[in-house]
Scaffold this motif. Structure first.
Motif, PDB file in Angstrom:
ATOM      1  N   ASN A  96       0.820  -1.217   0.000  1.00  0.00           N
ATOM      2  CA  ASN A  96       0.000   0.000   0.000  1.00  0.00           C
ATOM      3  C   ASN A  96       0.851   1.263   0.000  1.00  0.00           C
ATOM      4  O   ASN A  96       0.506   2.247  -0.653  1.00  0.00           O
ATOM      5  CB  ASN A  96      -0.964  -0.008   1.194  1.00  0.00           C
ATOM      6  CG  ASN A  96      -2.072  -1.015   1.005  1.00  0.00           C
ATOM      7  OD1 ASN A  96      -2.518  -1.252  -0.107  1.00  0.00           O
ATOM      8  ND2 ASN A  96      -2.512  -1.624   2.089  1.00  0.00           N
ATOM      9  N   ALA A  97       1.956   1.227   0.707  1.00  0.00           N
ATOM     10  CA  ALA A  97       2.861   2.382   0.710  1.00  0.00           C
ATOM     11  C   ALA A  97       3.460   2.600  -0.681  1.00  0.00           C
ATOM     12  O   ALA A  97       3.521   3.740  -1.176  1.00  0.00           O
ATOM     13  CB  ALA A  97       3.967   2.187   1.741  1.00  0.00           C
ATOM     14  N   ALA A  98       3.881   1.535  -1.330  1.00  0.00           N
ATOM     15  CA  ALA A  98       4.460   1.655  -2.675  1.00  0.00           C
ATOM     16  C   ALA A  98       3.444   2.208  -3.665  1.00  0.00           C
ATOM     17  O   ALA A  98       3.750   3.118  -4.457  1.00  0.00           O
ATOM     18  CB  ALA A  98       4.981   0.302  -3.144  1.00  0.00           C
ATOM     19  N   LEU A  99       2.228   1.681  -3.635  1.00  0.00           N
ATOM     20  CA  LEU A  99       1.197   2.146  -4.562  1.00  0.00           C
ATOM     21  C   LEU A  99       0.798   3.591  -4.280  1.00  0.00           C
ATOM     22  O   LEU A  99       0.554   4.369  -5.205  1.00  0.00           O
ATOM     23  CB  LEU A  99      -0.020   1.233  -4.505  1.00  0.00           C
ATOM     24  CG  LEU A  99       0.210  -0.181  -5.046  1.00  0.00           C
ATOM     25  CD1 LEU A  99      -0.981  -1.074  -4.734  1.00  0.00           C
ATOM     26  CD2 LEU A  99       0.504  -0.149  -6.534  1.00  0.00           C
ATOM     27  N   THR A 100       0.742   3.957  -3.013  1.00  0.00           N
ATOM     28  CA  THR A 100       0.409   5.337  -2.653  1.00  0.00           C
ATOM     29  C   THR A 100       1.499   6.283  -3.135  1.00  0.00           C
ATOM     30  O   THR A 100       1.216   7.346  -3.691  1.00  0.00           O
ATOM     31  CB  THR A 100       0.213   5.467  -1.128  1.00  0.00           C
ATOM     32  OG1 THR A 100      -0.863   4.607  -0.740  1.00  0.00           O
ATOM     33  CG2 THR A 100      -0.106   6.898  -0.734  1.00  0.00           C
ATOM     34  N   ARG A 101       2.761   5.875  -2.983  1.00  0.00           N
ATOM     35  CA  ARG A 101       3.863   6.753  -3.380  1.00  0.00           C
ATOM     36  C   ARG A 101       4.044   6.810  -4.891  1.00  0.00           C
ATOM     37  O   ARG A 101       4.673   7.738  -5.385  1.00  0.00           O
ATOM     38  CB  ARG A 101       5.140   6.333  -2.677  1.00  0.00           C
ATOM     39  CG  ARG A 101       4.967   6.601  -1.162  1.00  0.00           C
ATOM     40  CD  ARG A 101       6.206   6.655  -0.415  1.00  0.00           C
ATOM     41  NE  ARG A 101       6.699   8.031  -0.403  1.00  0.00           N
ATOM     42  CZ  ARG A 101       7.834   8.360   0.158  1.00  0.00           C
ATOM     43  NH1 ARG A 101       8.590   7.458   0.730  1.00  0.00           N
ATOM     44  NH2 ARG A 101       8.233   9.613   0.140  1.00  0.00           N
ATOM     45  N   GLU A 103       1.622   7.496  -6.804  1.00  0.00           N
ATOM     46  CA  GLU A 103       0.768   8.640  -7.117  1.00  0.00           C
ATOM     47  C   GLU A 103       1.154   9.898  -6.351  1.00  0.00           C
ATOM     48  O   GLU A 103       0.888  11.002  -6.797  1.00  0.00           O
ATOM     49  CB  GLU A 103      -0.692   8.278  -6.832  1.00  0.00           C
ATOM     50  CG  GLU A 103      -1.180   7.173  -7.752  1.00  0.00           C
ATOM     51  CD  GLU A 103      -2.578   6.688  -7.408  1.00  0.00           C
ATOM     52  OE1 GLU A 103      -3.165   7.167  -6.426  1.00  0.00           O
ATOM     53  OE2 GLU A 103      -3.066   5.813  -8.133  1.00  0.00           O
ATOM     54  N   ASP A 104       1.770   9.720  -5.183  1.00  0.00           N
ATOM     55  CA  ASP A 104       2.167  10.856  -4.350  1.00  0.00           C
ATOM     56  C   ASP A 104       3.527  10.529  -3.735  1.00  0.00           C
ATOM     57  O   ASP A 104       3.597   9.952  -2.642  1.00  0.00           O
ATOM     58  CB  ASP A 104       1.119  11.098  -3.260  1.00  0.00           C
ATOM     59  CG  ASP A 104       1.485  12.266  -2.349  1.00  0.00           C
ATOM     60  OD1 ASP A 104       2.517  12.927  -2.581  1.00  0.00           O
ATOM     61  OD2 ASP A 104       0.725  12.506  -1.396  1.00  0.00           O
ATOM     62  N   PRO A 105       4.617  10.892  -4.426  1.00  0.00           N
ATOM     63  CA  PRO A 105       5.961  10.533  -3.953  1.00  0.00           C
ATOM     64  C   PRO A 105       6.313  11.062  -2.564  1.00  0.00           C
ATOM     65  O   PRO A 105       7.239  10.558  -1.936  1.00  0.00           O
ATOM     66  CB  PRO A 105       6.881  11.144  -5.013  1.00  0.00           C
ATOM     67  CG  PRO A 105       6.042  11.292  -6.223  1.00  0.00           C
ATOM     68  CD  PRO A 105       4.658  11.562  -5.720  1.00  0.00           C
ATOM     69  N   ASP A 106       5.593  12.037  -2.084  1.00  0.00           N
ATOM     70  CA  ASP A 106       5.878  12.611  -0.767  1.00  0.00           C
ATOM     71  C   ASP A 106       4.968  12.074   0.331  1.00  0.00           C
ATOM     72  O   ASP A 106       4.975  12.585   1.459  1.00  0.00           O
ATOM     73  CB  ASP A 106       5.762  14.142  -0.830  1.00  0.00           C
ATOM     74  CG  ASP A 106       6.773  14.751  -1.782  1.00  0.00           C
ATOM     75  OD1 ASP A 106       7.911  14.255  -1.841  1.00  0.00           O
ATOM     76  OD2 ASP A 106       6.419  15.723  -2.478  1.00  0.00           O
ATOM     77  N   ALA A 107       4.177  11.060   0.029  1.00  0.00           N
ATOM     78  CA  ALA A 107       3.233  10.525   1.006  1.00  0.00           C
ATOM     79  C   ALA A 107       3.971  10.012   2.242  1.00  0.00           C
ATOM     80  O   ALA A 107       4.992   9.340   2.141  1.00  0.00           O
ATOM     81  CB  ALA A 107       2.399   9.415   0.385  1.00  0.00           C
ATOM     82  N   THR A 108       3.430  10.305   3.387  1.00  0.00           N
ATOM     83  CA  THR A 108       3.994   9.870   4.668  1.00  0.00           C
ATOM     84  C   THR A 108       3.301   8.583   5.122  1.00  0.00           C
ATOM     85  O   THR A 108       2.319   8.138   4.505  1.00  0.00           O
ATOM     86  CB  THR A 108       3.774  10.952   5.742  1.00  0.00           C
ATOM     87  OG1 THR A 108       2.352  11.102   5.941  1.00  0.00           O
ATOM     88  CG2 THR A 108       4.387  12.289   5.328  1.00  0.00           C
ATOM     89  N   PHE A 109       3.787   8.022   6.214  1.00  0.00           N
ATOM     90  CA  PHE A 109       3.139   6.855   6.813  1.00  0.00           C
ATOM     91  C   PHE A 109       1.673   7.152   7.105  1.00  0.00           C
ATOM     92  O   PHE A 109       0.784   6.350   6.804  1.00  0.00           O
ATOM     93  CB  PHE A 109       3.886   6.451   8.096  1.00  0.00           C
ATOM     94  CG  PHE A 109       3.223   5.324   8.835  1.00  0.00           C
ATOM     95  CD1 PHE A 109       3.410   4.011   8.430  1.00  0.00           C
ATOM     96  CD2 PHE A 109       2.416   5.580   9.936  1.00  0.00           C
ATOM     97  CE1 PHE A 109       2.794   2.969   9.111  1.00  0.00           C
ATOM     98  CE2 PHE A 109       1.795   4.545  10.626  1.00  0.00           C
ATOM     99  CZ  PHE A 109       1.984   3.233  10.211  1.00  0.00           C
ATOM    100  N   GLU A 110       1.451   8.329   7.664  1.00  0.00           N
ATOM    101  CA  GLU A 110       0.073   8.725   7.985  1.00  0.00           C
ATOM    102  C   GLU A 110      -0.792   8.787   6.735  1.00  0.00           C
ATOM    103  O   GLU A 110      -1.946   8.345   6.740  1.00  0.00           O
ATOM    104  CB  GLU A 110       0.064  10.077   8.722  1.00  0.00           C
ATOM    105  CG  GLU A 110       0.554  10.012  10.151  1.00  0.00           C
ATOM    106  CD  GLU A 110       2.074   9.830  10.309  1.00  0.00           C
ATOM    107  OE1 GLU A 110       2.818  10.042   9.324  1.00  0.00           O
ATOM    108  OE2 GLU A 110       2.497   9.467  11.414  1.00  0.00           O
TER     109      GLU A 110
END
Length: 130
Positions: A96-101, A103-110
């Motif tokens: 989920n972190a990889a897929l989120t990043r 689309e948003d390379p700056d996405a945090t854990f939160e």
């Protein structure tokens, strides 16, 4: 390269052009030869580019769904071999972190937790608080 053309015009008494023509001399032949040479050079360059492009491997692009499937399959392979719910949860969190990043390379854990889980970041952290 320079080419010169002369325009010959014969004018009648009222100022109307009655005869006209170009005095080309060798200029037209020189221009034609030069343009032919340029065209041959351009065709040669195009052929070289086409030949070079044929040797290049095509770029493969994956859809988000294909990336997601590959990451989830990979996580399952690892968690199946290492066993346990903890490994499975951790693998899913990484996916989920990889897929989120993507689309948003700056996405945090939160950000990852808020976009992918119905639980708060603090609750997800508790999964490993043993």
């Amino acid at each position: 390269m320079e080419f010169r053309l002369s325009l010959k015009v014969t004018v009648d008494e009222q100022g109307w052009a009655r005869e006209y023509g170009l005095d080309q001399g060798d200029a037209a032949k020189d221009a034609e030869a030069h343009l032919t040479s340029l065209a041959q050079d351009a065709l040669g360059a195009l052929s070289a580019v086409r030949h070079g492009l044929a040797a290049i491997e095509p770029v493969r692009a994956w859809s988000r769904a294909e990336v997601s499937q590959a990451l989830n399959d990979g996580a399952d392979v690892i968690s199946d071999q290492l066993g346990g719910e903890t490994e499975h949860d951790y693998g899913n969190l990484v996916v989920n972190a990889a897929l989120t990043r993507l689309e948003d390379p700056d996405a945090t854990f939160e950000d990852v937790v808020e976009r992918n889980y119905d639980e708060s970041p603090a609750q997800v952290r508790e999964w490993w608080a043993w």
